[in-house]
Design an enzyme around this catalytic site. Structure first.
Site, PDB file in Angstrom:
ATOM      1  N   THR A 126      27.528  21.122  91.056  1.00 47.80           N
ATOM      2  CA  THR A 126      26.331  20.565  90.419  1.00 47.80           C
ATOM      3  C   THR A 126      25.591  21.292  89.465  1.00 47.80           C
ATOM      4  O   THR A 126      25.401  22.361  89.416  1.00 47.80           O
ATOM      5  CB  THR A 126      25.281  20.288  91.756  1.00 47.80           C
ATOM      6  N   THR A 158      23.727  26.239  97.351  1.00 51.50           N
ATOM      7  CA  THR A 158      23.643  26.700  98.656  1.00 51.50           C
ATOM      8  C   THR A 158      24.153  28.177  98.702  1.00 51.50           C
ATOM      9  O   THR A 158      25.224  28.422  98.461  1.00 51.50           O
ATOM     10  CB  THR A 158      24.200  25.890  99.889  1.00 51.50           C
ATOM     11  N   GLN A 337       9.160   7.867 116.343  1.00 50.28           N
ATOM     12  CA  GLN A 337       8.487   6.880 116.878  1.00 50.28           C
ATOM     13  C   GLN A 337       8.201   6.913 118.501  1.00 50.28           C
ATOM     14  O   GLN A 337       7.206   6.451 118.993  1.00 50.28           O
ATOM     15  CB  GLN A 337       9.476   5.346 116.734  1.00 50.28           C
ATOM     16  N   GLY A 340       5.398   9.176 119.107  1.00 50.27           N
ATOM     17  CA  GLY A 340       3.995   8.359 118.670  1.00 50.27           C
ATOM     18  C   GLY A 340       3.400   9.627 117.697  1.00 50.27           C
ATOM     19  O   GLY A 340       3.981  10.050 117.061  1.00 50.27           O
ATOM     20  N   GLY A 341       2.036   9.816 117.929  1.00 53.60           N
ATOM     21  CA  GLY A 341       1.608  10.478 116.745  1.00 53.60           C
ATOM     22  C   GLY A 341       1.828  12.155 117.045  1.00 53.60           C
ATOM     23  O   GLY A 341       1.870  12.685 116.046  1.00 53.60           O
ATOM     24  N   GLU A 364      26.890  16.922  99.051  1.00 55.64           N
ATOM     25  CA  GLU A 364      28.445  16.823  99.139  1.00 55.64           C
ATOM     26  C   GLU A 364      28.779  15.383  98.963  1.00 55.64           C
ATOM     27  O   GLU A 364      29.547  14.695  99.878  1.00 55.64           O
ATOM     28  CB  GLU A 364      29.064  17.544 100.352  1.00 55.64           C
ATOM     29  N   SER A 367      25.478   8.858  99.987  1.00 53.95           N
ATOM     30  CA  SER A 367      26.019   7.911 100.771  1.00 53.95           C
ATOM     31  C   SER A 367      26.475   6.605  99.850  1.00 53.95           C
ATOM     32  O   SER A 367      27.655   6.179 100.332  1.00 53.95           O
ATOM     33  CB  SER A 367      24.838   7.082 101.620  1.00 53.95           C
TER      34      SER A 367
END
Ligand SMILES: Cc1cc2nc3c(=O)[nH]c(=O)nc-3n(C[C@H](O)[C@H](O)[C@H](O)COP(=O)(O)OP(=O)(O)OC[C@H]3O[C@@H](n4cnc5c(N)ncnc54)[C@H](O)[C@@H]3O)c2cc1C
Length: 380
Positions: A126, A158, A337, A340-341, A364, A367
């Protein structure tokens, strides 16, 4: 294809799990905070032969198969996504191209110490202006006598800060149709003109070392060319196909960790006089997570098995990478979720899982690129 692990694969899984629980997981939170690198764990992984799993014993490896390697990536990634990424990149990107395409001398010089876990290697494809469109590589390598002179810049590489050498892709000429000829060249990290800076402040996989590399008139012997100078492009496509299996395995590891954390929390957390795991809304989330993790793991093992059989595996590797990385993100999100908090607090790990999982939809091959690869295999 066998749906049960062999005795050796199960033993490896148990060994890597207990190693990762002791040597990797306890450091994950701190390394995420400090962007540190678990050098100690890599040293021990080398001693255990984990850095050489898919390579033959004659090259310092453990002579294992790709399924075993995927199992190890999953277990390490389950303990720490960042360490898992560095582990997968060390084998799939740093070492594998030399195993696939290197000469005997190159294998002895560069692969053997990596497979033994004595050194690490990186893969620099890259660039700031060439990501998904790797054909747009601008780094150039010009033959001058017996040496290549390399100039260019690579980003987000990396393990480069700990690497002994980097496989760098560079333009070495032009084809008749005007397209660049891209070759791969092994560049020692300490060669004069190589500057490696590892100062990115990343969203996730922070325990993974990620660096920028500047190459200014770097001279390497022409023997450092890796494989066929005309086929650098197809060589790195093959390398990435293999790498995708390991990124998918890492995604399964993070998703499994999210599922386990969420299940445990759901059983413990009491609201409205009962544990929240008794609410169907929570049960359905956990059921969906478990189903997707199982499907993703099956895809990983199938693509690894195909590779081990010497059969085409590019489509399945892309499917595994796409589905597992998106599963990992969804599972981590649902784990937050369910918490929760508390899930929003760093102390509970699940928000780190989400940040780590996000990288797997990008690195790599994003999507979108996986969907393009799959569509191409369908004949579109
Ligand atoms: C932590 C980290 C570690 C990394 N490690 C390495 C490494 O070791 N070695 C290495 O060489 N690289 C590494 N990378 C780079 C990584 O592989 C690239 O980020 C990735 O390939 C995407 O390239 P890009 O970021 O330039 O995005 P771009 O290619 O600019 O894409 C931007 C967006 O456009 C979309 N897009 C692009 N082209 C198309 C198209 N044809 N159709 C539809 N959508 C498209 C993409 O899917 C994405 O959503 C790493 C990146 C990160 C963040």
């Amino acid at each position: 294809m066998n749906f049960e692990l062999t005795k050796e694969q199960q033993m490896l899984k148990d060994m890597v799990r207990s190693f990762a629980e002791k040597e990797i997981k306890p450091y994950a939170q701190e390394l995420d905070k400090t962007s540190g690198f678990n050098e100690q764990a890599f040293k021990k992984m080398g001693e255990l032969g984990l850095l050489g799993i898919p390579f033959p014993e004659e090259y310092g490896g453990s002579g294992g198969d790709t399924v075993s390697y995927a199992i190890a990536v999953e277990e390490i990634g389950k303990a720490c996504g960042g360490t898992g990424l560095s582990y997968a990149a060390a084998i799939s990107l740093g070492a594998s191209p030399i195993f696939y395409f290197g000469t005997e001398e190159q294998k002895q010089e560069w692969l053997v110490p990596m497979a033994k876990g004595e050194t690490l290697g990186s893969f620099g494809l890259t660039e700031p202006n060439a990501g998904s469109d790797a054909g747009g590589t601008r780094t150039k390598a010009v033959l001058d006598g017996d040496e290549y002179v390399i100039n260019g810049e690579k980003c987000w590489i990396t393990n480069a800060g700990f690497a002994r050498q980097i496989i760098v892709t560079a333009v070495t000429g032009k084809k008749d149709n005007g397209r660049s000829i891209i070759s791969a060249i092994i560049v020692p990290a300490d060669a004069p003109g190589v500057t490696i800076s590892c100062n990115y402040d990343k969203m996730g996989v922070r325990a993974s070392n990620t660096c920028e590399i500047v190459l200014e008139n770097v001279r390497v012997p022409k023997e450092n060319l890796l494989g066929d100078s005309q086929k650098g492009f197809s060589q790195f496509l093959y390398t990435l196909d293999g790498g995708r299996i390991s990124i998918a395995a890492l995604a399964v590891g993070i998703a499994q960790a999210a599922l386990e954390k969420a299940l445990q929390y759901a059983k413990e957390r009491v609201q409205f006089g009962q544990s929240i795991s008794k609410f169907q809304a929570i049960q359905f989330k956990l059921a969906d997570m478990a189903t997707e993790v199982e499907l993703a793991r099956n895809l990983v093992h199938k693509s690894a098995w195909l590779k081990d059989q010497g059969k085409p595996f590019g489509k399945e590797a892309a499917m595994a990478k796409l589905f597992a990385s998106e599963t990992s993100f969804r599972a981590s999100n649902q784990a937050i979720q369910i918490h929760g908090g508390y899930g929003y607090m760093k102390e509970y790990d699940v928000e780190r899982f989400l940040r780590d999982a996000k990288l797997l939809e990008i690195g790599e091959g994003t999507s979108e690129i996986q969907r393009l690869v799959i569509a191409r295999h369908l004949g579109c």
